[in-house]
Design an enzyme around this catalytic site. Structure first.
Site, mmCIF file in Angstrom:
data_model
loop_
_atom_site.group_PDB
_atom_site.id
_atom_site.type_symbol
_atom_site.label_atom_id
_atom_site.label_comp_id
_atom_site.label_asym_id
_atom_site.label_seq_id
_atom_site.Cartn_x
_atom_site.Cartn_y
_atom_site.Cartn_z
ATOM 1 N N ASP A 9 0.873 -1.190 0.000
ATOM 2 C CA ASP A 9 0.000 0.000 0.000
ATOM 3 C C ASP A 9 0.904 1.232 0.000
ATOM 4 O OD1 ASP A 9 -3.121 0.716 1.527
ATOM 5 O OD2 ASP A 9 -1.661 2.191 0.849
ATOM 6 N N ASP A 115 -3.613 2.303 -5.317
ATOM 7 C CA ASP A 115 -2.308 2.275 -4.627
ATOM 8 C C ASP A 115 -2.117 1.016 -3.772
ATOM 9 O OD1 ASP A 115 -3.815 2.758 -2.270
ATOM 10 O OD2 ASP A 115 -2.179 3.948 -1.436
ATOM 11 N N GLU A 116 -2.894 -0.018 -4.038
ATOM 12 C CA GLU A 116 -2.892 -1.151 -3.121
ATOM 13 C C GLU A 116 -3.041 -2.467 -3.883
ATOM 14 O OE1 GLU A 116 -6.175 -0.735 -0.440
ATOM 15 O OE2 GLU A 116 -5.938 -2.761 0.322
HETATM 16 P P1 TTP Z 1 -5.171 4.945 1.137
HETATM 17 O O1 TTP Z 1 -4.132 3.938 0.780
HETATM 18 O O2 TTP Z 1 -6.264 4.552 2.069
HETATM 19 O O3 TTP Z 1 -4.474 6.215 1.820
HETATM 20 P P2 TTP Z 1 -3.088 6.889 1.499
HETATM 21 O O4 TTP Z 1 -2.306 6.135 0.487
HETATM 22 O O5 TTP Z 1 -3.309 8.325 1.176
HETATM 23 O O6 TTP Z 1 -2.366 6.859 2.906
HETATM 24 P P3 TTP Z 1 -1.727 5.600 3.666
HETATM 25 O O7 TTP Z 1 -1.930 4.401 2.796
HETATM 26 O O8 TTP Z 1 -0.278 5.951 3.839
HETATM 27 O O9 TTP Z 1 -2.453 5.523 4.958
HETATM 28 O O10 TTP Z 1 -5.852 5.503 -0.163
HETATM 29 C C1 TTP Z 1 -5.138 5.704 -1.370
HETATM 30 C C2 TTP Z 1 -5.601 6.972 -2.057
HETATM 31 O O11 TTP Z 1 -7.006 6.915 -2.296
HETATM 32 C C3 TTP Z 1 -5.385 8.227 -1.231
HETATM 33 O O12 TTP Z 1 -4.078 8.779 -1.420
HETATM 34 C C4 TTP Z 1 -6.475 9.140 -1.716
HETATM 35 C C5 TTP Z 1 -7.598 8.209 -2.125
HETATM 36 N N1 TTP Z 1 -8.642 8.215 -1.076
HETATM 37 C C6 TTP Z 1 -9.706 9.099 -1.200
HETATM 38 O O13 TTP Z 1 -9.789 9.844 -2.174
HETATM 39 N N2 TTP Z 1 -10.651 9.117 -0.206
HETATM 40 C C7 TTP Z 1 -10.591 8.320 0.904
HETATM 41 O O14 TTP Z 1 -11.463 8.385 1.787
HETATM 42 C C8 TTP Z 1 -9.486 7.404 1.020
HETATM 43 C C9 TTP Z 1 -9.372 6.498 2.220
HETATM 44 C C10 TTP Z 1 -8.539 7.393 0.007
HETATM 45 MG MG MG Z 2 -2.098 4.078 0.655
#
Ligand code: TTP
Ligand code: MG
Length: 358
Positions: A9, A115-116
């Site tokens: 992730d 991103d995952e």
């Molecule tokens: P995540 O992987 O949940 O969050 P992140 O990568 O920003 O942070 P981390 O993994 O380090 O905790 O989500 C990936 C992307 O998806 C995030 O950068 C933006 C988008 N996203 C939204 O637009 N709204 C949301 O509520 C979430 C959770 C994510």
């Molecule tokens: Mg992330």
């Protein structure tokens, strides 16, 4: 062969992409999301980088609240947040850069979002070898994309996912099979994917906060609390998770379905649901880094459980809610008359899905 599953992730993904492309953001707290309009803005934070998270700002925080928190920090002499409007195309590009690299590290990958992903690492045979491969992958991603990733390795998807979150940002966490149950037991129940706010509240009413607490429940009690879903949950609490990585096909489509409280033949009601589903689908699609779709599928289940689908595919990708809604209505109409519903059966469930994503 023993299963070894890796979950990756990206860290603060949208914000990290903005940081690498806008050098002036270096060292600042960064928020990607709706326009704050000096505290009057509507909408929410998409993501915040880790400096902004230190102010208490995170995904889904109302943007007006994020503005307030940033102002408060500024008055305390700390840097104010940089507020950035999302550029989904850029995140899609960055995601593809990352997935080209990831693709070289496993024969089987399930992309979960922009991103995952889960990677099958079983071919490495030992967790020590898998760990070295993950480290190499993280280094290559960082060198080639200037983005950091957190990775978890475990005996199944559940453990790998929680492990990748355990040392964010830029972390690598390995949980061996014999450690899995203890590692899980100390987690809060909210850490288990699928346990949302409502389930957390249900557990809280029984004074249960951690996985260890919930393990006191018998199988019957868990099923009593959560219905069918409880079957899997009882196993999850014990670190048992045999879910395979989802096939290629599944991730190439995004959809929703809805069961009506009472079976219906009201076009108004059905079309309203389709419109709402379409709006959610477009939102998900953008979040996952896709820019359009070429196929639309409508599924209808009648009161007698007979289920039918109709679909259409267009040459040029469509992208918007309006376009999706128009196609959805066109596909759904024949279910209301003799073309697809001679006996005028009422509709029990309606589903909408887009495929051939680009
Ligand atoms: P995540 O992987 O949940 O969050 P992140 O990568 O920003 O942070 P981390 O993994 O380090 O905790 O989500 C990936 C992307 O998806 C995030 O950068 C933006 C988008 N996203 C939204 O637009 N709204 C949301 O509520 C979430 C959770 C994510
Ligand atoms: Mg992330």
């Amino acid at each position: 062969m023993r299963r070894i599953i890796c979950h990756i992730d990206m860290d603060a993904f949208f914000a990290a992409v903005e940081e690498r492309e806008k050098p002036y953001l270096k060292g600042l707290p960064v928020i990607v999301g709706a326009d704050p309009q000096g505290g009057e803005g509507r909408g929410v934070v998409s993501t915040a980088n880790y400096a902004a998270r230190a102010y208490g700002i995170k995904s889904a925080t109302p943007i007006s609240r994020a503005w307030e928190m940033s102002e408060r920090a500024r008055k305390e002499g700390k840097p104010a947040c940089a507020f950035i409007t999302p550029r989904h195309g850029k995140y899609g590009d960055a995601s593809r850069e990352v997935f080209v690299i990831i693709g070289q590290y496993s024969p089987m990958i399930e992309q979960v979002s922009v991103d995952e992903a889960y990677l099958d690492f079983s071919h490495h045979r030992t967790f020590a070898v898998a760990k070295r491969a993950a480290q190499k992958m993280r280094t290559e991603i960082r060198r080639k994309t200037k983005l950091t990733a957190s990775v978890g390795i475990g005996p199944n998807k559940l453990i790998a996912k929680i492990a990748s979150d355990a040392n964010k940002p830029n972390g690598l966490t390995v949980v061996l099979p014999r450690q899995a149950e203890d590692f899980l037991a100390i987690q809060s129940l909210a850490a288990i994917p699928g346990i949302g706010k409502k389930a957390v509240e249900k557990f809280a009413r029984r004074d249960m906060k951690t996985v260890a607490d919930a393990k006191a429940l018998t199988w019957e009690e868990v099923v009593d609390m959560f219905g069918k879903w409880g079957f899997g949950l009882y196993e999850r609490l014990r670190a048992i998770d045999d879910r395979p990585l989802a096939a290629e096909e599944a991730r190439k489509s995004i959809g929703r379905h809805h069961t009506f409280d009472a079976d219906t033949l009201s076009m108004e009601e059905v079309f309203a649901v389709l419109r709402e589903q379409g709006s959610k689908i477009i939102h998900d699609m953008k979040r996952k880094g896709f820019t359009g779709f070429r196929t639309v599928v409508v599924t209808v289940r009648f009161a007698d459980f007979d289920t039918k689908t109709r679909s259409l595919t267009v040459a040029q990708p469509l992208a918007g809610e309006r376009e999706l809604d128009t196609k959805a209505v066109k596909l759904a109409l024949p279910f209301f008359d003799s073309r697809e519903n001679k006996e005028r059966r009422a509709i029990r469930l309606i589903g909408l899905r887009v495929e051939k994503l680009v």
